[in-house]
Design an enzyme around this catalytic site. Structure first.
Site, PDB file in Angstrom:
ATOM      1  N   GLY A   1       0.696  -1.224  -0.122  1.00 35.90           N
ATOM      2  CA  GLY A   1      -0.095   0.088   0.099  1.00 35.90           C
ATOM      3  C   GLY A   1       0.788   1.159  -0.022  1.00 35.90           C
TER       4      GLY A   1
ATOM      5  N   GLN B   1       3.357   9.758   0.734  1.00 38.04           N
ATOM      6  CA  GLN B   1       4.667   9.323   0.936  1.00 38.04           C
ATOM      7  C   GLN B   1       5.673   9.505  -0.262  1.00 38.04           C
ATOM      8  OE1 GLN B   1       2.493   5.399   2.133  1.00 38.04           O
ATOM      9  NE2 GLN B   1       4.301   5.173   3.167  1.00 38.04           N
TER      10      GLN B   1
ATOM     11  N   CYS C   1       5.550  -0.129   7.215  1.00 40.41           N
ATOM     12  CA  CYS C   1       5.323   1.106   6.172  1.00 40.41           C
ATOM     13  C   CYS C   1       6.600   1.418   5.532  1.00 40.41           C
ATOM     14  CB  CYS C   1       4.826   2.362   7.212  1.00 40.41           C
ATOM     15  SG  CYS C   1       4.529   3.766   6.275  1.00 40.41           S
ATOM     16  N   LEU C   2       6.090   1.711   4.281  1.00 39.42           N
ATOM     17  CA  LEU C   2       7.233   2.132   3.465  1.00 39.42           C
ATOM     18  C   LEU C   2       8.042   3.289   3.912  1.00 39.42           C
ATOM     19  CD1 LEU C   2       5.825   1.220  -0.140  1.00 39.42           C
ATOM     20  CD2 LEU C   2       7.524  -0.243   1.211  1.00 39.42           C
TER      21      LEU C   2
ATOM     22  N   HIS D   1      -4.586   1.703   7.350  1.00 38.72           N
ATOM     23  CA  HIS D   1      -3.368   2.327   7.381  1.00 38.72           C
ATOM     24  C   HIS D   1      -3.147   3.283   6.313  1.00 38.72           C
ATOM     25  CE1 HIS D   1       1.309   1.189   7.891  1.00 38.72           C
ATOM     26  NE2 HIS D   1       1.066   2.291   6.819  1.00 38.72           N
ATOM     27  N   GLU D   2      -3.390   3.040   5.178  1.00 36.28           N
ATOM     28  CA  GLU D   2      -3.442   4.137   4.137  1.00 36.28           C
ATOM     29  C   GLU D   2      -4.069   5.333   4.447  1.00 36.28           C
ATOM     30  OE1 GLU D   2      -0.638   3.689   2.595  1.00 36.28           O
ATOM     31  OE2 GLU D   2      -0.731   1.628   2.924  1.00 36.28           O
TER      32      GLU D   2
ATOM     33  N   HIS E   1      -2.591   7.831   6.537  1.00 33.93           N
ATOM     34  CA  HIS E   1      -1.761   8.691   5.868  1.00 33.93           C
ATOM     35  C   HIS E   1      -2.283   9.788   5.373  1.00 33.93           C
ATOM     36  CE1 HIS E   1       2.060   6.436   6.208  1.00 33.93           C
ATOM     37  NE2 HIS E   1       1.623   5.368   5.538  1.00 33.93           N
TER      38      HIS E   1
END
Ligand code: NI
Length: 174
Positions: free
Chosen positions: A46, A51, A94-95, A136-137, A140
């Protein structure tokens, strides 16, 4: 195909609020394509536009299993309408916080409203990994990271570690 550089903790950009998309046009579709390329390259399941430094309400997700056919999903202006009482615990990463994982508890099932790449408004009821990933996204988009859902002690530890690493990167760049 464009792979964009990822914004990494503790960059304050990650705490910015993302603005809704007004029109789903060619620019938005190109951005979603770049986000998918960046996510698959990382690799991750994701990615939110913030990000890669773009504060717009666009998410890409692919929770298909390794070796299965890819199932890219794009969610524009997503909004959680309902959440189940039943919780689900998943070890998240998380990236933007590479190589750090922690268990996070979230509602197991959610109903979400969003716009697709054709500009169509849709509602979906999701559970499992997709429900976890979507929440989660969506976090963000509100400047919230998964480490905000863990204990203060653990959160401060990971922020300290990443702040130190960022300083080291900065020193190397001089
Ligand atoms: Ni993330």
């Amino acid at each position: 195909m464009t792979i964009k550089p990822l914004i990494i903790l503790p960059d304050p950009v990650l705490r910015q609020l993302s603005k809704p998309v007004e029109t789903v046009d060619a620019d938005v579709r190109r951005l979603a394509d770049d986000m998918l390329d960046t996510m698959y390259d990382a690799p991750g399941i994701g990615l939110a536009a913030i990000q890669i430094g773009i504060p717009r309400q666009i998410l890409v997700i692919d929770v298909s299993k390794d070796g299965e056919e890819k199932q890219p999903l794009v969610f524009i202006n997503p909004k959680v309408l309902t959440t189940s009482d039943e919780p689900s615990v998943y070890e998240e990463g998380c990236l933007s916080i590479p190589d750090y994982y922690a268990e996070v508890e979230r509602p197991a099932e959610i109903t979400v409203e969003y716009i697709d790449l054709e500009g169509k408004k849709l509602t979906a009821k999701v559970d499992g990994l997709l429900a976890t990933c979507l929440q989660h996204e969506i976090d963000h988009l509100n400047g919230v990271l998964f480490i905000d859902h863990i204990s203060k002690l653990k959160r401060e530890m990971v922020i300290r570690k990443f702040t130190k690493a960022a300083k080291t990167r900065g020193a190397k760049a001089i």
